[in-house]
Design a protein around this motif. Structure first.
Motif, PDB file in Angstrom:
ATOM      1  N   GLY A  56       0.889  -1.482  -0.273  1.00 16.06           N
ATOM      2  CA  GLY A  56      -0.605  -0.324   0.478  1.00 16.06           C
ATOM      3  C   GLY A  56       0.654   1.123  -0.008  1.00 16.06           C
ATOM      4  O   GLY A  56       2.352   1.307  -0.104  1.00 16.06           O
ATOM      5  N   HIS A  57       0.019   2.205  -0.522  1.00 18.86           N
ATOM      6  CA  HIS A  57       0.866   3.784   0.079  1.00 18.86           C
ATOM      7  C   HIS A  57       1.278   3.979   0.557  1.00 18.86           C
ATOM      8  O   HIS A  57       1.395   3.405   1.668  1.00 18.86           O
ATOM      9  CB  HIS A  57       0.312   4.832  -0.945  1.00 18.86           C
ATOM     10  CG  HIS A  57      -0.289   4.261  -2.277  1.00 18.86           C
ATOM     11  ND1 HIS A  57       0.827   4.858  -3.219  1.00 18.86           N
ATOM     12  CD2 HIS A  57      -1.407   4.622  -2.752  1.00 18.86           C
ATOM     13  CE1 HIS A  57       0.050   4.388  -3.977  1.00 18.86           C
ATOM     14  NE2 HIS A  57      -0.763   4.172  -4.279  1.00 18.86           N
ATOM     15  N   SER A  58       2.618   4.995   0.993  1.00 20.94           N
ATOM     16  CA  SER A  58       3.351   5.234   1.871  1.00 20.94           C
ATOM     17  C   SER A  58       1.678   5.996   3.161  1.00 20.94           C
ATOM     18  O   SER A  58       0.894   6.688   2.109  1.00 20.94           O
ATOM     19  CB  SER A  58       3.935   6.967   2.018  1.00 20.94           C
ATOM     20  OG  SER A  58       4.766   7.147   3.287  1.00 20.94           O
ATOM     21  N   GLY A  59       1.616   5.869   4.461  1.00 18.61           N
ATOM     22  CA  GLY A  59       0.901   5.825   5.315  1.00 18.61           C
ATOM     23  C   GLY A  59      -0.323   5.388   5.474  1.00 18.61           C
ATOM     24  O   GLY A  59      -1.107   5.319   5.899  1.00 18.61           O
ATOM     25  N   SER A  60      -0.398   3.830   4.961  1.00 19.96           N
ATOM     26  CA  SER A  60      -1.320   3.033   5.059  1.00 19.96           C
ATOM     27  C   SER A  60      -1.046   2.430   5.916  1.00 19.96           C
ATOM     28  O   SER A  60      -2.514   1.359   6.096  1.00 19.96           O
ATOM     29  CB  SER A  60      -1.669   2.369   3.938  1.00 19.96           C
ATOM     30  OG  SER A  60      -0.546   1.746   3.009  1.00 19.96           O
ATOM     31  N   GLY A  61      -0.517   2.802   6.683  1.00 20.74           N
ATOM     32  CA  GLY A  61      -0.896   1.753   7.738  1.00 20.74           C
ATOM     33  C   GLY A  61       0.109   0.490   7.836  1.00 20.74           C
ATOM     34  O   GLY A  61       0.536  -0.265   9.336  1.00 20.74           O
ATOM     35  N   LYS A  62       1.212   0.089   6.931  1.00 19.39           N
ATOM     36  CA  LYS A  62       1.908  -0.888   6.570  1.00 19.39           C
ATOM     37  C   LYS A  62       2.761  -1.523   8.098  1.00 19.39           C
ATOM     38  O   LYS A  62       3.069  -2.449   8.911  1.00 19.39           O
ATOM     39  CB  LYS A  62       2.387  -1.162   6.195  1.00 19.39           C
ATOM     40  CG  LYS A  62       1.608  -0.893   4.184  1.00 19.39           C
ATOM     41  CD  LYS A  62       3.169  -1.202   2.773  1.00 19.39           C
ATOM     42  CE  LYS A  62       4.268  -0.215   3.151  1.00 19.39           C
ATOM     43  NZ  LYS A  62       3.279   0.771   2.841  1.00 19.39           N
ATOM     44  N   SER A  63       3.876   0.328   8.135  1.00 20.23           N
ATOM     45  CA  SER A  63       4.492  -0.304   9.565  1.00 20.23           C
ATOM     46  C   SER A  63       3.655  -0.514  10.566  1.00 20.23           C
ATOM     47  O   SER A  63       4.203  -1.403  11.518  1.00 20.23           O
ATOM     48  CB  SER A  63       5.567   0.996   9.499  1.00 20.23           C
ATOM     49  OG  SER A  63       7.401   0.527   8.688  1.00 20.23           O
ATOM     50  N   THR A  64       2.715   0.218  11.052  1.00 24.26           N
ATOM     51  CA  THR A  64       2.135   0.561  12.643  1.00 24.26           C
ATOM     52  C   THR A  64       1.420  -1.601  12.465  1.00 24.26           C
ATOM     53  O   THR A  64       1.687  -1.673  13.071  1.00 24.26           O
ATOM     54  CB  THR A  64       0.639   1.262  12.028  1.00 24.26           C
ATOM     55  OG1 THR A  64       1.560   2.372  12.213  1.00 24.26           O
ATOM     56  CG2 THR A  64       0.105   1.188  13.331  1.00 24.26           C
ATOM     57  N   LEU A  65       1.124  -1.835  11.562  1.00 24.88           N
ATOM     58  CA  LEU A  65       0.293  -3.478  11.143  1.00 24.88           C
ATOM     59  C   LEU A  65       2.013  -3.996  11.788  1.00 24.88           C
ATOM     60  O   LEU A  65       1.674  -4.763  12.762  1.00 24.88           O
ATOM     61  CB  LEU A  65      -0.358  -3.523  10.213  1.00 24.88           C
ATOM     62  CG  LEU A  65      -0.153  -4.988   9.769  1.00 24.88           C
ATOM     63  CD1 LEU A  65      -1.395  -5.858  11.339  1.00 24.88           C
ATOM     64  CD2 LEU A  65      -0.974  -5.376   8.685  1.00 24.88           C
ATOM     65  N   LEU A  66       2.639  -4.004  11.044  1.00 25.18           N
ATOM     66  CA  LEU A  66       4.044  -4.535  11.205  1.00 25.18           C
ATOM     67  C   LEU A  66       4.878  -4.663  12.317  1.00 25.18           C
ATOM     68  O   LEU A  66       5.235  -6.454  13.321  1.00 25.18           O
ATOM     69  CB  LEU A  66       5.076  -4.455  10.215  1.00 25.18           C
ATOM     70  CG  LEU A  66       6.359  -5.636   9.920  1.00 25.18           C
ATOM     71  CD1 LEU A  66       5.734  -6.689   9.320  1.00 25.18           C
ATOM     72  CD2 LEU A  66       7.345  -5.424   8.992  1.00 25.18           C
ATOM     73  N   ARG A  67       5.147  -3.450  12.937  1.00 32.03           N
ATOM     74  CA  ARG A  67       5.313  -3.214  14.327  1.00 32.03           C
ATOM     75  C   ARG A  67       4.611  -3.734  15.299  1.00 32.03           C
ATOM     76  O   ARG A  67       4.966  -4.923  16.442  1.00 32.03           O
ATOM     77  CB  ARG A  67       5.359  -2.559  14.599  1.00 32.03           C
ATOM     78  CG  ARG A  67       7.115  -1.552  14.059  1.00 32.03           C
ATOM     79  CD  ARG A  67       6.747  -0.129  13.977  1.00 32.03           C
ATOM     80  NE  ARG A  67       8.473   1.043  13.308  1.00 32.03           N
ATOM     81  CZ  ARG A  67       9.412   0.731  14.152  1.00 32.03           C
ATOM     82  NH1 ARG A  67       9.537   0.363  15.447  1.00 32.03           N
ATOM     83  NH2 ARG A  67      10.646   0.700  13.540  1.00 32.03           N
ATOM     84  N   SER A  68       3.025  -3.941  14.658  1.00 33.45           N
ATOM     85  CA  SER A  68       2.256  -4.554  16.371  1.00 33.45           C
ATOM     86  C   SER A  68       2.565  -5.690  16.613  1.00 33.45           C
ATOM     87  O   SER A  68       1.954  -6.271  17.187  1.00 33.45           O
ATOM     88  CB  SER A  68       0.884  -3.842  15.762  1.00 33.45           C
ATOM     89  OG  SER A  68       0.900  -2.605  15.679  1.00 33.45           O
ATOM     90  N   LEU A  69       2.505  -6.641  15.031  1.00 32.71           N
ATOM     91  CA  LEU A  69       2.388  -7.908  15.141  1.00 32.71           C
ATOM     92  C   LEU A  69       4.282  -8.017  15.638  1.00 32.71           C
ATOM     93  O   LEU A  69       4.348  -9.592  16.112  1.00 32.71           O
ATOM     94  CB  LEU A  69       2.965  -8.447  13.350  1.00 32.71           C
ATOM     95  CG  LEU A  69       1.756  -8.476  13.064  1.00 32.71           C
ATOM     96  CD1 LEU A  69       1.955  -9.013  11.246  1.00 32.71           C
ATOM     97  CD2 LEU A  69       1.198  -9.224  13.316  1.00 32.71           C
ATOM     98  N   TYR A  70       5.275  -7.704  15.668  1.00 36.15           N
ATOM     99  CA  TYR A  70       6.128  -7.585  17.432  1.00 36.15           C
ATOM    100  C   TYR A  70       5.919  -7.333  18.600  1.00 36.15           C
ATOM    101  O   TYR A  70       6.853  -7.259  19.466  1.00 36.15           O
ATOM    102  CB  TYR A  70       7.317  -7.309  16.587  1.00 36.15           C
ATOM    103  CG  TYR A  70       8.543  -7.796  17.252  1.00 36.15           C
ATOM    104  CD1 TYR A  70       9.459  -6.492  18.033  1.00 36.15           C
ATOM    105  CD2 TYR A  70       8.877  -8.732  17.243  1.00 36.15           C
ATOM    106  CE1 TYR A  70      10.825  -6.574  18.508  1.00 36.15           C
ATOM    107  CE2 TYR A  70       9.617  -9.454  16.985  1.00 36.15           C
ATOM    108  CZ  TYR A  70      11.183  -8.191  17.830  1.00 36.15           C
ATOM    109  OH  TYR A  70      12.468  -8.976  18.820  1.00 36.15           O
ATOM    110  N   ALA A  71       4.212  -6.522  18.310  1.00 36.92           N
ATOM    111  CA  ALA A  71       4.306  -5.727  20.059  1.00 36.92           C
ATOM    112  C   ALA A  71       5.013  -4.773  20.029  1.00 36.92           C
ATOM    113  O   ALA A  71       5.029  -4.282  21.319  1.00 36.92           O
ATOM    114  CB  ALA A  71       4.070  -7.228  21.182  1.00 36.92           C
TER     115      ALA A  71
END
Lengths: 233, 253
Positions: free
Chosen positions: A44-59
């Motif tokens: 997805g584009h920048s700002g779509s939440g990709k990193s946020t989701l990934l970091r959430s998967l690492y807690a």
């Protein structure tokens, strides 16, 4: 194919209390399932939440609502509610993470940095050092750098040290945040080969890759994300 | 290895010596090998909390259970014995935790004698090894701590506290006031010792860099209350409470 990861209805809004309470909704009812042996790319584009989701998967980030179920030693653990001790155990044994940037700890040599995940699992120094050296060689990090702390290395070199550290132990779930971002094509290829190998041995891989070529090679499927648009109240 | 029983269980601990001064309603568990960081600015109550946790200040409410026993239900002499043997306290100003009239070797050796060691040669040898472990030259073993630099004094204090292989160590700003290069060395040392000795540590610091490097979990304190807690990287990278966000955004690095 056995499920390794189940994301259920994950929502997260960042509230910036010291900036007039600005609210930034980033994840809204995100759901995703990943099985052993597959690679899902967050797209997805920048700002779509990709990193946020990934970091959430690492807690590393904590969502407001929803669940992240991780299969840890035959049991399902919800990262969103698990106590800190349990999360640390998951990170040691089950959840591998390659971040975009190497967080350099002062005075730790490259070799020690890479070997650390194995040492934490109780692997003897000699064996963990041997495996670290093999991996560093595979990623073209010259041996003259192994005893040095990585703080003065180039971006690409630091990233490869980071990657070595992320791949040295066998994790059932592997989370990759732009692992090839600072790498030339030869080193990218080395990393892709490591990812394919991890997937082949049964790891469930979730990653963010901006490089089209890399994405095409390793993705089994894409999880498409869109920025949350403003709604009229 | 995860043990089932916490080493230290703190339940609704409160000690307010004036409105908003001190700490209230603090609860947490601590297990072997865990480092708990308590961060907050001056006046947050963190040092008062550390005093109460380390058996030096009886709380007004709540309790502290160490190995199944209520800490303040023990006798005063029993608590003092704990502080000499199974527990360690590393003070912010190292001379607060050292005996000025006793040599470096003696400062370490005293602790060994307090746990029953008697053979002078063995004690001296052990003290010598610890000095080297904390990177103090062996040649200084008979020197008085007042002749040491700040960083060396701090390392001596750490050696004095760890020679009896304590299970639980309390530290108050252990790197405060030290030069940056000295800090780095000390943090290195602490990190290795925690891992090698499977220590449980409660460390009070206002320095978020130190917290990130050493602590597994954090308690963030403001005006005597814990406003946020959790995994260190989670609290620092995704702060939820307004005060935590303020703290994190104020750091230069």
């Amino acid at each position: 194919m056995s499920l390794q990861l189940r994301v259920e209805n994950l929502s997260k809004t960042f509230v910036l209390h010291n900036q007039h309470g600005a609210e930034l909704p980033v994840l809204e009812h995100a759901s995703l399932q990943v099985s052993a042996g597959e690679c899902v790319v967050l797209h997805g584009h920048s700002g779509s939440g990709k990193s946020t989701l990934l970091r959430s998967l690492y807690a590393n980030y904590l969502p407001d609502q929803g669940h992240i179920w991780v299969k840890h030693q035959q049991e399902w653990v919800d990262l969103v509610t698990a106590p800190a001790r349990q999360i640390l155990a998951l990170r040691r044994d089950t959840l591998g993470w390659v971040s975009q940037f190497l967080r350099v700890i002062p005075r730790i040599s490259t070799l020690d940095l890479v070997a650390q995940p194995l040492r934490e699992r109780g692997v003897e120094r000699q064996e963990s050092d041997e495996r670290a050296k093999l991996l560093l060689s595979r990623l073209n990090v010259p041996s003259r750098l192994w005893d040095l702390a990585p703080s003065t290395f180039s971006g690409g070199e630091q990233q490869r040290v980071n990657i070595a550290r992320g791949f040295i132990a066998d994790y059932p779930v592997l989370l990759l945040d732009e692992p090839t971002a600072s790498l030339d094509s030869a080193n990218s290829a080395a990393v892709v080969s490591l990812i394919e190998q991890a997937r082949d041995r049964g790891a469930a891989v979730v990653g963010i890759f901006h490089d089209n070529a890399v994405r095409e090679r390793i993705a089994n499927r894409l999880y498409v994300m869109n920025p949350i648009t403003e709604r009229a109240v | 290895m995860i043990s089932e029983q916490p080493l230290l269980a703190v339940n609704q601990l409160t000690h307010l010596y004036a409105p908003g001064k001190g700490f209230s309603d603090v609860s947490f568990d601590l297990f072997p090998g865990e480092v708990l960081g308590i961060v907050g600015e001056s006046g947050s109550g963190k040092t008062t909390l550390l005093k109460a946790l380390s058996a030096r200040l009886a709380p007004q409410q709540g309790n502290i259970i160490y190995q199944g026993q209520d800490l303040y239900a023990r006798s005063e002499s029993d608590r003092r014995r704990l502080l000499r043997t199974e527990w360690g306290v590393v003070h912010q100003y190292p001379m607060d935790g050292l005996r000025a009239q006793v040599s470096a070797g003696g400062n370490i050796g005293e602790r060994l004698m307090a746990v029953g060691e008697r053979h002078y040669g063995d004690i001296r040898e052990k003290a010598g090894r610890w000095l080297q472990d904390v990177e103090i030259p062996l040649s200084r073993i008979d020197d008085l701590p007042g002749t040491f630099s700040g960083g060396m004094q701090q390392r001596l204090q750490i050696a004095r506290n760890l020679v009896t292989h304590p299970r639980l160590v309390f530290m108050d700003e252990p790197t405060g006031g030290l030069d940056v290069s000295v800090q780095a060395r000390l943090l290195d040392l602490l990190r290795n010792l925690v891992r090698d000795l499977n220590l449980a540590v409660v460390i009070v610091t206002h320095d978020l860099g130190v917290a990130r490097l050493l602590a597994h979990r954090l308690l963030v304190m403001k005006d005597g209350q814990v406003v946020e807690s959790g995994l260190t990287d989670r609290v620092l990278d995704d702060p939820h409470h307004p005060y935590t966000q303020l703290l994190v955004s104020s750091v230069l690095a």
